[in-house]
Design a protein around this motif. Structure first.
Motif, short mmCIF file in Angstrom:
data_model
loop_
_atom_site.label_atom_id
_atom_site.label_comp_id
_atom_site.label_asym_id
_atom_site.label_seq_id
_atom_site.Cartn_x
_atom_site.Cartn_y
_atom_site.Cartn_z
N THR A 32 0.85 -1.19 0.00
CA THR A 32 0.00 0.00 0.00
C THR A 32 0.88 1.23 0.00
N LEU A 33 0.63 2.11 -0.96
CA LEU A 33 1.39 3.35 -1.12
C LEU A 33 0.43 4.53 -1.11
N THR A 34 0.89 5.67 -0.63
CA THR A 34 0.03 6.86 -0.62
C THR A 34 0.74 8.04 -1.27
N ALA A 35 -0.07 8.93 -1.84
CA ALA A 35 0.45 10.16 -2.45
C ALA A 35 -0.67 11.19 -2.42
N SER A 36 -0.28 12.44 -2.56
CA SER A 36 -1.26 13.52 -2.57
C SER A 36 -1.06 14.38 -3.80
N THR A 37 -2.16 14.92 -4.29
CA THR A 37 -2.12 15.94 -5.32
C THR A 37 -2.68 17.20 -4.67
N ALA A 38 -2.85 18.24 -5.43
CA ALA A 38 -3.41 19.47 -4.86
C ALA A 38 -4.82 19.27 -4.34
N THR A 39 -5.57 18.37 -4.97
CA THR A 39 -6.98 18.20 -4.63
C THR A 39 -7.31 16.86 -3.98
N TYR A 40 -6.47 15.84 -4.18
CA TYR A 40 -6.82 14.49 -3.75
C TYR A 40 -5.73 13.85 -2.89
N ALA A 41 -6.16 12.99 -1.99
CA ALA A 41 -5.28 12.05 -1.29
C ALA A 41 -5.55 10.69 -1.94
N VAL A 42 -4.50 10.04 -2.42
CA VAL A 42 -4.66 8.81 -3.19
C VAL A 42 -3.90 7.68 -2.49
N ARG A 43 -4.58 6.54 -2.34
CA ARG A 43 -3.94 5.35 -1.77
C ARG A 43 -4.05 4.23 -2.81
N LEU A 44 -2.90 3.63 -3.11
CA LEU A 44 -2.81 2.56 -4.10
C LEU A 44 -2.42 1.27 -3.39
N SER A 45 -3.17 0.20 -3.63
CA SER A 45 -2.88 -1.10 -3.00
C SER A 45 -2.85 -2.18 -4.06
N VAL A 46 -1.90 -3.10 -3.92
CA VAL A 46 -1.82 -4.26 -4.81
C VAL A 46 -1.35 -5.44 -3.97
#
Length: 133
Positions: A32-46
């Motif tokens: 599970t990895l996380t990142a942010s953009t100006a508008t969103y918090a995004v979590r990616l899982s595989v």
């Protein structure tokens, strides 16, 4: 000691340190990895990233009053080898949750997974480094 030998030794040490930092991402379970953009918090899982087809779960939350996106896609790239694959459109699962099934990572190594998020707030991208065994 010659400059070439020192540079080679420094390169080996840098690579070893880099691999030690990445080691937790190479576990046998879910990554599970996380990142942010100006508008969103995004979590990616595989689950157990591997060579071949993978299914990615993506969670997106609006930040700073932003709404959840209408569309999410995922694009795998391996810059070191010049591999880039077409984006995979993620299916909505409800409430800011999406699933991108069948994203192909054909070989082990360091991949860059770009998640593109589109909605009323525009289009933004979050980039995740992913090691595949």
């Amino acid at each position: 000691m010659s400059t070439k030998i020192r540079l080679a030794g420094a390169a080996v040490l840098a690579l070893a340190a880099f691999l030690l930092v990445l080691r937790p991402w190479q576990g046998e379970g879910t990554t599970t990895l996380t990142a942010s953009t100006a508008t969103y918090a995004v979590r990616l899982s595989v689950d157990r990233p591997r060579s071949g087809a993978n299914t990615f779960d993506i969670e997106v939350e609006g930040r700073n009053g932003g709404t959840t996106p209408d569309q999410v896609s995922l694009e795998p790239v391996m810059p070191q080898m010049g591999h880039a694959y077409p984006p995979v459109t993620a299916s909505p699962l409800g409430a800011g949750r999406f699933r991108a099934a069948g994203a192909v990572l054909p070989m082990p190594g360091m991949w860059r997974i770009t998640v593109t998020v589109s909605g009323t707030n525009g289009t933004e991208q979050a980039v995740f480094p992913l090691v595949v065994k």
